[in-house]
Design an enzyme around this catalytic site. Structure first.
Site, PDB file in Angstrom:
ATOM      1  N   CYS A 247       1.086  -1.043  -0.189  1.00  0.00           N
ATOM      2  CA  CYS A 247      -0.122   0.146  -0.143  1.00  0.00           C
ATOM      3  C   CYS A 247       1.045   1.022   0.038  1.00  0.00           C
ATOM      4  CB  CYS A 247      -0.675  -0.041   1.093  1.00  0.00           C
ATOM      5  SG  CYS A 247      -1.856   1.460   1.587  1.00  0.00           S
TER       6      CYS A 247
ATOM      7  N   CYS B  33      -0.035   3.447  -6.681  1.00  0.00           N
ATOM      8  CA  CYS B  33      -0.963   2.918  -5.882  1.00  0.00           C
ATOM      9  C   CYS B  33      -1.102   1.682  -6.242  1.00  0.00           C
ATOM     10  CB  CYS B  33      -2.369   3.788  -5.776  1.00  0.00           C
ATOM     11  SG  CYS B  33      -3.768   2.989  -4.902  1.00  0.00           S
TER      12      CYS B  33
HETATM   13  N1  DGL Z   1      -3.827   0.343  -2.524  1.00  0.00           N
HETATM   14  C1  DGL Z   1      -3.493   1.627  -1.714  1.00  0.00           C
HETATM   15  C2  DGL Z   1      -2.128   2.425  -2.216  1.00  0.00           C
HETATM   16  O1  DGL Z   1      -1.187   1.640  -2.686  1.00  0.00           O
HETATM   17  C3  DGL Z   1      -4.746   2.292  -1.765  1.00  0.00           C
HETATM   18  C4  DGL Z   1      -4.937   3.470  -0.725  1.00  0.00           C
HETATM   19  C5  DGL Z   1      -6.155   3.721  -0.287  1.00  0.00           C
HETATM   20  O2  DGL Z   1      -6.996   2.931   0.360  1.00  0.00           O
HETATM   21  O3  DGL Z   1      -6.785   4.918  -0.806  1.00  0.00           O
HETATM   22  O4  DGL Z   1      -2.041   3.403  -1.797  1.00  0.00           O
END
Ligand code: DGL
Length: 270
Positions: free
Chosen positions: A70, A194
């Site tokens: 994340c 992301c």
């Molecule tokens: N997959 C997360 C990232 O890489 C998502 C973040 C979120 O929940 O906004 O930033």
């Protein structure tokens, strides 16, 4: 022996998928904090508190090594976790560095001074929290000089993916790419900063045009995990069972995950 993979929701499954292909014999415990996604609109304290709670659950499952799959948690919480929270026998790795090393053509752990690199104009697509942290630019500045980064906070995309609304997600991606191009008309490279965005990679690539090299993290993170485990085999931990944990509704999360991964995945309540 099990490695923990954490994300606020379904995005980390892009990393899980690459890890399970690159390291098929390593059991993994996936944790999606779907009840609290998206993280990208939260403040740094909130992201730190949610991330540490999730990582503690992965320790309970026998994972001494956890990948923060994340970017938002890596950008907003990782440094604080490493400096003031993490016990000596545990490790937490983020997802920025492998990507930046690939973009700046560096081998793992090459800490030589920053130098000029081929790519000069880079578009960064990420969540609002990741963009405002400027963590990507900071990590890049340690390794490269003369790179112009234009960041686009992609509000709404994670929510649309979590809700399974592909039409909305596509429309939002196209409008964020348009907004980016108004600020930087000709990026040479684009970073999908992301882990949810690789699910929309075709839309990003189509909106950016074929000439733009799109970097996404999953394979880079899987390769760097492989290297890390060769150097630190003890960090495999005591867990032996692969599983998928969620704070959200296991049935809904399982159905969406199955759709993305194109094979049946069963989440259980964290
Ligand atoms: N997959 C997360 C990232 O890489 C998502 C973040 C979120 O929940 O906004 O930033």
């Amino acid at each position: 022996m099990a490695v923990g993979i954490f994300d606020s929701g379904l995005g980390g499954l892009t990393v899980y998928d690459a890890v399970s292909k690159r390291l098929p014999d390593v059991p993994t415990v996936y944790f999606g904090d779907n009840a609290h996604a998206p993280y990208g609109v939260r403040d740094a304290d909130d992201i730190f508190n949610l991330t540490t709670k999730s990582v503690e659950r992965l320790w309970e499952a026998g994972c001494d090594l956890v990948i923060l799959a994340c970017n938002t948690a890596s950008a907003a919480a990782l440094r604080r976790m490493q400096e003031s929270w993490l016990p000596d026998d545990k490790r937490v790795l983020g997802v920025f560095v492998p990507l930046i090393e690939a973009m700046t053509e560096r081998q793992w752990g090459d800490n030589s001074p920053p130098r000029e690199v081929a790519v000069k104009h880079v578009a960064l697509f990420a969540t609002p929290a990741t963009v405002s942290s400027r963590a990507f630019q900071r990590e890049l500045a340690f390794r490269a000089i003369g790179v112009d980064v234009e960041a686009q906070a992609c509000g709404g995309v994670v929510d649309a993916i979590e809700d399974g609304d592909a039409i909305l997600a596509e429309a939002l991606v196209r409008s964020h790419v348009d907004a980016l191009k108004r600020k930087m008309p000709n990026p040479e490279a684009a970073i999908l900063g992301c882990t949810h965005y690789p699910w929309m990679e075709d839309t990003f690539q189509a909106a950016l045009g074929e000439d733009v090299k799109v970097y996404s993290q999953a394979n880079l993170v899987a390769d760097s995990l492989g290297d890390y485990l060769e150097r630190h085999p003890k960090m495999l931990g005591t867990g032996t069972e692969s599983m998928f944990l969620t704070t959200g509704d296991p049935k809904t999360v399982s159905d969406r995950a199955t759709q993305f991964l194109r094979r049946r995945v069963e989440f259980i309540s964290a």
